[in-house]
Design a protein around this motif. Structure first.
Motif, PDB file in Angstrom:
ATOM      1  N   ALA A   1      21.855  26.327 -30.740  1.00 48.36           N
ATOM      2  CA  ALA A   1      22.372  26.674 -32.062  1.00 48.36           C
ATOM      3  C   ALA A   1      21.247  26.614 -33.069  1.00 48.36           C
ATOM      4  O   ALA A   1      20.238  25.927 -32.871  1.00 48.36           O
ATOM      5  N   ILE A   2      21.432  27.348 -34.133  1.00 53.80           N
ATOM      6  CA  ILE A   2      20.527  27.288 -35.279  1.00 53.80           C
ATOM      7  C   ILE A   2      21.402  26.987 -36.489  1.00 53.80           C
ATOM      8  O   ILE A   2      22.518  27.503 -36.595  1.00 53.80           O
TER       9      ILE A   2
ATOM     10  N   GLU B   1      25.816  26.352 -42.169  1.00 56.72           N
ATOM     11  CA  GLU B   1      26.222  27.424 -41.264  1.00 56.72           C
ATOM     12  C   GLU B   1      25.554  27.197 -39.916  1.00 56.72           C
ATOM     13  O   GLU B   1      24.401  26.773 -39.848  1.00 56.72           O
ATOM     14  N   TRP B   2      26.271  27.501 -38.862  1.00 60.66           N
ATOM     15  CA  TRP B   2      25.759  27.383 -37.498  1.00 60.66           C
ATOM     16  C   TRP B   2      25.958  28.712 -36.796  1.00 60.66           C
ATOM     17  O   TRP B   2      27.016  29.328 -36.915  1.00 60.66           O
TER      18      TRP B   2
ATOM     19  N   ALA C   1      13.333  29.207 -46.240  1.00 62.80           N
ATOM     20  CA  ALA C   1      13.454  27.836 -46.729  1.00 62.80           C
ATOM     21  C   ALA C   1      14.832  27.245 -46.458  1.00 62.80           C
ATOM     22  O   ALA C   1      15.006  26.029 -46.499  1.00 62.80           O
ATOM     23  N   GLN C   2      15.824  28.088 -46.165  1.00 58.10           N
ATOM     24  CA  GLN C   2      17.169  27.600 -45.873  1.00 58.10           C
ATOM     25  C   GLN C   2      17.323  27.146 -44.421  1.00 58.10           C
ATOM     26  O   GLN C   2      18.302  26.500 -44.076  1.00 58.10           O
ATOM     27  N   LEU C   3      16.374  27.499 -43.548  1.00 52.19           N
ATOM     28  CA  LEU C   3      16.459  27.101 -42.142  1.00 52.19           C
ATOM     29  C   LEU C   3      16.262  25.599 -42.001  1.00 52.19           C
ATOM     30  O   LEU C   3      15.322  25.035 -42.549  1.00 52.19           O
ATOM     31  N   LEU C   4      17.138  24.968 -41.246  1.00 50.18           N
ATOM     32  CA  LEU C   4      17.033  23.524 -41.062  1.00 50.18           C
ATOM     33  C   LEU C   4      16.555  23.165 -39.666  1.00 50.18           C
ATOM     34  O   LEU C   4      15.512  22.549 -39.505  1.00 50.18           O
ATOM     35  N   ALA C   5      17.330  23.526 -38.656  1.00 51.25           N
ATOM     36  CA  ALA C   5      16.998  23.084 -37.302  1.00 51.25           C
ATOM     37  C   ALA C   5      17.593  24.026 -36.264  1.00 51.25           C
ATOM     38  O   ALA C   5      18.542  24.763 -36.542  1.00 51.25           O
TER      39      ALA C   5
ATOM     40  N   PHE D   1      12.490  23.162 -38.389  1.00 49.94           N
ATOM     41  CA  PHE D   1      11.696  24.308 -38.842  1.00 49.94           C
ATOM     42  C   PHE D   1      10.656  23.933 -39.881  1.00 49.94           C
ATOM     43  O   PHE D   1       9.564  24.497 -39.905  1.00 49.94           O
ATOM     44  N   LYS D   2      10.947  23.001 -40.751  1.00 51.10           N
ATOM     45  CA  LYS D   2      10.000  22.644 -41.819  1.00 51.10           C
ATOM     46  C   LYS D   2       8.753  21.956 -41.271  1.00 51.10           C
ATOM     47  O   LYS D   2       7.665  22.168 -41.747  1.00 51.10           O
TER      48      LYS D   2
END
Length: 188
Positions: free
Chosen positions: A44-45, A87-88, A117-121, A139-140
């Motif tokens: 998942a992302i 969101e997933w 910048a909204q991407l988490l993991a 991602f960061k």
């Protein structure tokens, strides 16, 4: 970034480092042969959506691109929101390479559209141990860390440290353990 930027909240979020995701496909040999861990066929992302119409429009475009990529690999996709507003996109495929590729396509497209910048993991599940093993990619920071839930709100730190030791030569593993966040309620 200077002191004034920090004081007045003008801090630009780091862009994601999604290209390191592919290291997981190489590490899968060690995961299987040395640790007995095999992909569970799900990844998942997760990202924090913006409420703007522009983001919704871009995400609709991403939906179309990801659906096309998934169709070419045979992956199945689901989308959901969690109780915290994240969101997933859940990807199901028995091939780890297809899981990684589809997650990368989503990350790359969001980044290309200005929403990196909204991407988490990203999260990849493996089975074969006493508990499921998740490799989470932040991602960061551009690094992975293991997550082994051992109960409702407990984790198996000893196994996580063993996984780090065995895979840090093959994966970019997060060295700062305070960044090893647990995702207990992840939908996979």
């Amino acid at each position: 970034m200077g002191l004034r930027d920090v004081l007045f909240g003008r801090k630009k979020l780091a862009e994601p480092k999604e290209d390191r995701l592919f290291a997981l496909t190489t590490a899968s040999v060690t995961l299987l042969t040395e640790l007995g861990l095999k992909t569970a066929g799900v990844a998942a992302i997760t990202f924090k959506p913006q409420s703007s119409g522009e983001f919704r429009s871009v995400f609709d475009d991403v939906d179309n691109l990801v659906a096309a990529a998934a169709a070419s690999t045979g992956s199945k996709l689901e989308q959901m929101s969690d109780e915290y507003g994240f969101e997933w996109v859940i990807v199901r495929d028995q091939e780890l390479e297809d899981l990684v590729t589809t997650v990368h396509v989503i990350a790359q497209e969001l980044t290309d559209q200005g929403f990196g910048a909204q991407l988490l993991a990203a999260m990849f599940r493996f089975n074969g141990g006493e508990h499921p093993v998740y490799w989470i990619y932040g991602f960061k920071r551009g690094a992975f860390w293991p997550f082994v839930p051992a109960g409702k709100e407990e984790r198996d730190n000893a196994v996580e440290l063993e996984l780090k030791a065995k895979l840090e030569d093959e994966l970019p593993v997060e060295q700062d353990l305070t960044h090893w966040l647990a995702l207990f309620d992840a939908p996979l």
